[in-house]
Design a protein around this motif. Structure first.
Motif, PDB file in Angstrom:
ATOM      1  N   PHE A 226       8.465   4.663   2.549  1.00 46.19           N
ATOM      2  CA  PHE A 226       8.431   4.214   1.176  1.00 46.19           C
ATOM      3  C   PHE A 226       8.984   6.442   0.072  1.00 46.19           C
ATOM      4  O   PHE A 226       8.665   6.602   0.793  1.00 46.19           O
ATOM      5  CB  PHE A 226       7.543   3.951   0.730  1.00 46.19           C
ATOM      6  CG  PHE A 226       6.933   2.075   1.593  1.00 46.19           C
ATOM      7  CD1 PHE A 226       6.050   2.417   1.780  1.00 46.19           C
ATOM      8  CD2 PHE A 226       7.453   1.307   0.727  1.00 46.19           C
ATOM      9  CE1 PHE A 226       5.837   1.793   3.205  1.00 46.19           C
ATOM     10  CE2 PHE A 226       6.872  -0.069   1.844  1.00 46.19           C
ATOM     11  CZ  PHE A 226       6.191   0.275   2.661  1.00 46.19           C
TER      12      PHE A 226
ATOM     13  N   LEU B  50       7.684  11.489  -4.667  1.00 46.88           N
ATOM     14  CA  LEU B  50       6.757  10.872  -2.640  1.00 46.88           C
ATOM     15  C   LEU B  50       7.283  10.237  -1.499  1.00 46.88           C
ATOM     16  O   LEU B  50       7.809   9.667  -2.393  1.00 46.88           O
ATOM     17  CB  LEU B  50       5.207  10.445  -4.204  1.00 46.88           C
ATOM     18  CG  LEU B  50       4.873  11.545  -5.037  1.00 46.88           C
ATOM     19  CD1 LEU B  50       3.674  10.233  -5.590  1.00 46.88           C
ATOM     20  CD2 LEU B  50       4.508  12.589  -3.759  1.00 46.88           C
TER      21      LEU B  50
ATOM     22  N   THR C   7       3.610   4.382   6.233  1.00 43.68           N
ATOM     23  CA  THR C   7       1.790   3.776   6.708  1.00 43.68           C
ATOM     24  C   THR C   7       1.840   3.739   8.802  1.00 43.68           C
ATOM     25  O   THR C   7       2.600   3.625   9.112  1.00 43.68           O
ATOM     26  CB  THR C   7       2.590   1.727   6.898  1.00 43.68           C
ATOM     27  OG1 THR C   7       3.434   1.442   7.509  1.00 43.68           O
ATOM     28  CG2 THR C   7       2.938   1.353   5.072  1.00 43.68           C
TER      29      THR C   7
ATOM     30  N   TYR D 237      -1.222   3.588   4.341  1.00 45.21           N
ATOM     31  CA  TYR D 237      -0.841   4.517   3.705  1.00 45.21           C
ATOM     32  C   TYR D 237      -0.781   5.906   2.877  1.00 45.21           C
ATOM     33  O   TYR D 237      -1.637   6.169   2.040  1.00 45.21           O
ATOM     34  CB  TYR D 237      -0.283   3.253   1.882  1.00 45.21           C
ATOM     35  CG  TYR D 237       0.403   2.463   2.035  1.00 45.21           C
ATOM     36  CD1 TYR D 237      -0.504   1.543   2.922  1.00 45.21           C
ATOM     37  CD2 TYR D 237       1.442   2.297   1.936  1.00 45.21           C
ATOM     38  CE1 TYR D 237      -0.101   0.396   2.180  1.00 45.21           C
ATOM     39  CE2 TYR D 237       2.177   0.500   2.199  1.00 45.21           C
ATOM     40  CZ  TYR D 237       0.508  -0.353   2.585  1.00 45.21           C
ATOM     41  OH  TYR D 237       0.952  -1.492   2.529  1.00 45.21           O
ATOM     42  N   ILE D 238       0.144   6.584   3.619  1.00 49.47           N
ATOM     43  CA  ILE D 238      -0.276   7.729   3.642  1.00 49.47           C
ATOM     44  C   ILE D 238       0.701   8.730   3.152  1.00 49.47           C
ATOM     45  O   ILE D 238       1.924   8.561   3.301  1.00 49.47           O
ATOM     46  CB  ILE D 238      -0.545   8.580   5.287  1.00 49.47           C
ATOM     47  CG1 ILE D 238      -1.004   7.601   6.104  1.00 49.47           C
ATOM     48  CG2 ILE D 238      -0.687  10.530   5.173  1.00 49.47           C
ATOM     49  CD1 ILE D 238      -1.842   8.250   7.377  1.00 49.47           C
ATOM     50  N   PHE D 239       0.773   9.527   1.523  1.00 46.07           N
ATOM     51  CA  PHE D 239       1.373   9.770   1.184  1.00 46.07           C
ATOM     52  C   PHE D 239       1.957  11.740   1.494  1.00 46.07           C
ATOM     53  O   PHE D 239       1.135  12.341   1.813  1.00 46.07           O
ATOM     54  CB  PHE D 239       1.238   9.810  -0.424  1.00 46.07           C
ATOM     55  CG  PHE D 239       0.948   8.439  -0.907  1.00 46.07           C
ATOM     56  CD1 PHE D 239       0.356   7.442  -0.861  1.00 46.07           C
ATOM     57  CD2 PHE D 239       2.708   8.529  -1.600  1.00 46.07           C
ATOM     58  CE1 PHE D 239       0.868   6.548  -0.745  1.00 46.07           C
ATOM     59  CE2 PHE D 239       3.210   6.947  -1.869  1.00 46.07           C
ATOM     60  CZ  PHE D 239       1.856   6.604  -2.371  1.00 46.07           C
ATOM     61  N   GLY D 240       2.942  12.060   1.122  1.00 45.87           N
ATOM     62  CA  GLY D 240       3.329  13.834   1.180  1.00 45.87           C
ATOM     63  C   GLY D 240       2.823  14.028   0.046  1.00 45.87           C
ATOM     64  O   GLY D 240       2.775  13.422  -1.302  1.00 45.87           O
ATOM     65  N   THR D 241       3.339  15.241  -0.457  1.00 45.13           N
ATOM     66  CA  THR D 241       2.411  16.220  -1.574  1.00 45.13           C
ATOM     67  C   THR D 241       3.592  16.123  -2.727  1.00 45.13           C
ATOM     68  O   THR D 241       3.575  16.701  -3.793  1.00 45.13           O
ATOM     69  CB  THR D 241       2.710  17.692  -1.187  1.00 45.13           C
ATOM     70  OG1 THR D 241       3.572  18.533  -0.352  1.00 45.13           O
ATOM     71  CG2 THR D 241       0.775  17.729  -0.405  1.00 45.13           C
TER      72      THR D 241
ATOM     73  N   TYR E 101      -6.763   5.876  -4.742  1.00 43.53           N
ATOM     74  CA  TYR E 101      -6.168   6.734  -4.383  1.00 43.53           C
ATOM     75  C   TYR E 101      -7.007   7.541  -5.582  1.00 43.53           C
ATOM     76  O   TYR E 101      -6.590   7.750  -6.606  1.00 43.53           O
ATOM     77  CB  TYR E 101      -4.674   7.178  -4.336  1.00 43.53           C
ATOM     78  CG  TYR E 101      -4.111   6.475  -3.489  1.00 43.53           C
ATOM     79  CD1 TYR E 101      -3.752   4.392  -3.430  1.00 43.53           C
ATOM     80  CD2 TYR E 101      -3.151   6.610  -2.246  1.00 43.53           C
ATOM     81  CE1 TYR E 101      -3.394   3.872  -1.755  1.00 43.53           C
ATOM     82  CE2 TYR E 101      -3.094   6.250  -1.186  1.00 43.53           C
ATOM     83  CZ  TYR E 101      -3.075   4.814  -0.492  1.00 43.53           C
ATOM     84  OH  TYR E 101      -2.451   4.602   0.156  1.00 43.53           O
TER      85      TYR E 101
ATOM     86  N   PHE F 197      -0.909  15.235  -5.162  1.00 40.67           N
ATOM     87  CA  PHE F 197      -1.289  15.221  -3.545  1.00 40.67           C
ATOM     88  C   PHE F 197      -2.143  13.416  -3.923  1.00 40.67           C
ATOM     89  O   PHE F 197      -2.906  13.832  -4.454  1.00 40.67           O
ATOM     90  CB  PHE F 197      -2.274  15.837  -2.850  1.00 40.67           C
ATOM     91  CG  PHE F 197      -2.727  15.665  -1.440  1.00 40.67           C
ATOM     92  CD1 PHE F 197      -3.631  15.196  -0.812  1.00 40.67           C
ATOM     93  CD2 PHE F 197      -1.057  14.833  -0.649  1.00 40.67           C
ATOM     94  CE1 PHE F 197      -3.824  14.684   0.867  1.00 40.67           C
ATOM     95  CE2 PHE F 197      -1.697  14.230   0.941  1.00 40.67           C
ATOM     96  CZ  PHE F 197      -2.941  14.147   1.350  1.00 40.67           C
TER      97      PHE F 197
END
Lengths: 113, 112
Positions: free
Chosen positions: A34, A88, A92, A101-105, B35, B42
């Protein structure tokens, strides 16, 4: 190694140019990808999602996914000053019957008028 | 109608206090998340609930306790607030597993 990595920027492009944002991920088990845009003080809003290898276009935006190289990119054509924001990347990962769900910075984009 | 709404929008409090943040969604989604977004933007997952059941519990201090009274609500209670808890907290929902997250407007928590 971070699970999802993005160059923090800022990435500066002139108005009307193509902005290219990149994201790499470490886990080959990542399923969905995403791109979110976040203006300062606002919540993330979905720009694009892509599930399979290749390109997906929506208006001025194109998402590209290459699972072999573990990267996903976002191209913004005809960049406008209103595109200036933090972008961003998120992926997943399957986890115990659900998805995490993991996000970048994020990459900060500046479009110069 | 706001799809995912959080209250309050801003929360300023002193160290040691206990506070709660509330999230409500009218999308009919089964899965809700909390979150935390730090000053460097972040976004880190804290908790996830599916139909009132806790399914993801990241390494979060046990001062943080989520609660889902029903499918449309997910609250976050924080005990003994610390300076490092200052951040923006986002609630998010998904229609189904692997589909995009829909975010609330966020709650900016400032601990002094």
């Amino acid at each position: 190694q971070k699970e999802v990595e993005q160059n923090s920027g800022p990435l500066s492009v002139p108005e009307g140019a193509i902005a290219s944002l990149n994201c790499t991920y470490s886990d080959r088990g990542s399923q969905s990808f995403f791109w979110y845009r976040q203006y300062s003080g606002k919540s993330p809003e979905l720009i694009m999602f892509i599930y399979s290898n290749g390109d997906k276009e929506d208006g001025r935006f194109t998402a590209q996914l290459n699972k072999a190289s573990q990267y996903v990119s976002l191209l913004i054509r005809d960049s406008q000053p209103s595109d200036s924001a933090t972008y961003l990347c998120a992926v997943t990962l399957p986890l115990s019957g659900t998805y995490k769900y993991i996000f970048g910075t994020g990459t900060r984009l500046k479009v110069l008028a | 109608d706001t799809a995912v709404s959080q209250t309050p929008k801003y929360l300023v409090t002193q160290m040691g206090n206990d506070k709660s943040i509330k999230c409500e969604q009218n999308l009919g989604h089964d899965t809700m998340y909390w979150y935390k977004q730090d000053s460097k933007k972040f976004l880190k997952i804290m908790f996830s609930y599916n139909n009132k059941e806790l399914i993801i519990n990241e390494t979060v201090p046990n001062r943080f306790s989520p609660k889902s009274p029903d499918k449309a609500h997910l609250n976050l209670h924080i005990n003994s607030l610390e300076l490092g808890d200052s951040a923006v907290y986002f609630c998010a929902t998904t229609e189904r597993r692997n589909s995009p997250l829909h975010f609330g407007n966020g709650t900016r928590l400032t601990v002094t």
